[in-house]
Design an enzyme around this catalytic site. Structure first.
Site, PDB file in Angstrom:
ATOM      1  N   HIS A  61     -20.567  25.624 -62.630  1.00 53.16           N
ATOM      2  CA  HIS A  61     -21.127  24.539 -63.427  1.00 53.16           C
ATOM      3  C   HIS A  61     -20.387  23.235 -63.096  1.00 53.16           C
ATOM      4  CE1 HIS A  61     -17.531  24.776 -65.913  1.00 53.16           C
ATOM      5  NE2 HIS A  61     -17.736  26.061 -66.080  1.00 53.16           N
TER       6      HIS A  61
HETATM    7  P1  TYD Z   1     -17.403  28.790 -69.393  1.00 53.31           P
HETATM    8  O1  TYD Z   1     -16.824  27.430 -69.349  1.00 53.31           O
HETATM    9  O2  TYD Z   1     -18.848  28.948 -69.048  1.00 53.31           O
HETATM   10  O3  TYD Z   1     -16.589  29.808 -68.472  1.00 53.31           O
HETATM   11  P2  TYD Z   1     -16.046  29.696 -66.988  1.00 53.31           P
HETATM   12  O4  TYD Z   1     -16.337  28.346 -66.475  1.00 53.31           O
HETATM   13  O5  TYD Z   1     -14.590  29.957 -67.128  1.00 53.31           O
HETATM   14  O6  TYD Z   1     -16.691  30.749 -66.199  1.00 53.31           O
HETATM   15  O7  TYD Z   1     -17.122  29.398 -70.834  1.00 53.31           O
HETATM   16  C1  TYD Z   1     -17.384  30.746 -71.138  1.00 53.31           C
HETATM   17  C2  TYD Z   1     -17.599  30.840 -72.639  1.00 53.31           C
HETATM   18  O8  TYD Z   1     -16.427  30.452 -73.334  1.00 53.31           O
HETATM   19  C3  TYD Z   1     -18.735  29.958 -73.135  1.00 53.31           C
HETATM   20  O9  TYD Z   1     -19.466  30.685 -74.102  1.00 53.31           O
HETATM   21  C4  TYD Z   1     -18.053  28.819 -73.850  1.00 53.31           C
HETATM   22  C5  TYD Z   1     -16.710  29.396 -74.246  1.00 53.31           C
HETATM   23  N1  TYD Z   1     -15.628  28.397 -74.183  1.00 53.31           N
HETATM   24  C6  TYD Z   1     -15.141  27.861 -75.362  1.00 53.31           C
HETATM   25  O10 TYD Z   1     -15.586  28.192 -76.474  1.00 53.31           O
HETATM   26  N2  TYD Z   1     -14.123  26.932 -75.291  1.00 53.31           N
HETATM   27  C7  TYD Z   1     -13.616  26.540 -74.096  1.00 53.31           C
HETATM   28  O11 TYD Z   1     -12.697  25.694 -74.059  1.00 53.31           O
HETATM   29  C8  TYD Z   1     -14.139  27.091 -72.877  1.00 53.31           C
HETATM   30  C9  TYD Z   1     -13.621  26.676 -71.536  1.00 53.31           C
HETATM   31  C10 TYD Z   1     -15.158  28.018 -72.973  1.00 53.31           C
END
Ligand code: TYD
Length: 145
Positions: A61
């Site tokens: 993303h």
């Molecule tokens: P995401 O940022 O999509 O994961 P990555 O980039 O590490 O693969 O986040 C995964 C899940 O965690 C999503 O449901 C949102 C949650 N999340 C939070 O609640 N707070 C945060 O600070 C982060 C980074 C993610």
């Protein structure tokens, strides 16, 4: 026809590899990061990825506004960085180095070693509306700017 590279499209405008300070003494090493001094934002959030199973990837993303510093505080992983024009893979494996990335950088984190810990310092609290999770949407936003 040969592609003419526009310096405005260079990934280096949005991503910087930072050498952080490292204090070494017989008791071990210490590295620190101050918001507004070593990175150009105040830290509003810290999160970390750990126990990532072999073969799994994270990220996939970009963000409209969020800026981040990524550090491999333990182990190693690869970060694929893409600004919509240029794509590059950087291996993170040193706790005294960080990848500073501005907004609108697509990132994928992969090849986590066993025991790797990815520490992230972020300029904003978590906000789902700041995410761009579809690559085609990212390309249209990134190339519009
Ligand atoms: P995401 O940022 O999509 O994961 P990555 O980039 O590490 O693969 O986040 C995964 C899940 O965690 C999503 O449901 C949102 C949650 N999340 C939070 O609640 N707070 C945060 O600070 C982060 C980074 C993610």
């Amino acid at each position: 026809m040969e592609e003419i590279k526009n310096p405005k499209h260079s990934l280096s405008n949005a991503v910087e590899l930072l050498d952080l300070e490292r204090l070494s003494d017989p008791r071990g090493n210490l590295t620190f990061v101050e918001g507004g001094r070593h990175i150009p934002f105040d830290v509003k959030r810290v999160y970390y990825l750990y126990d990532v199973p072999a073969g799994e990837s994270r990220g996939g993303h970009a963000h409209h506004e969020l800026q981040q510093l990524i550090i491999a505080v333990a182990g190693s992983f690869d970060v694929v960085l893409d600004n919509g024009y240029e794509r590059k893979t950087v291996t993170c494996n040193r706790p005294f180095q960080g990848i500073f990335m501005k907004s609108l950088v697509w990132r994928e984190l992969e090849n986590f070693s066993s025991g790797a810990v990815c520490l992230v310092l972020a300029s904003m609290r978590y906000e789902e509306s700041d995410y761009i999770r579809n690559y085609d949407d990212f390309i249209s936003v990134a190339r519009k700017g």
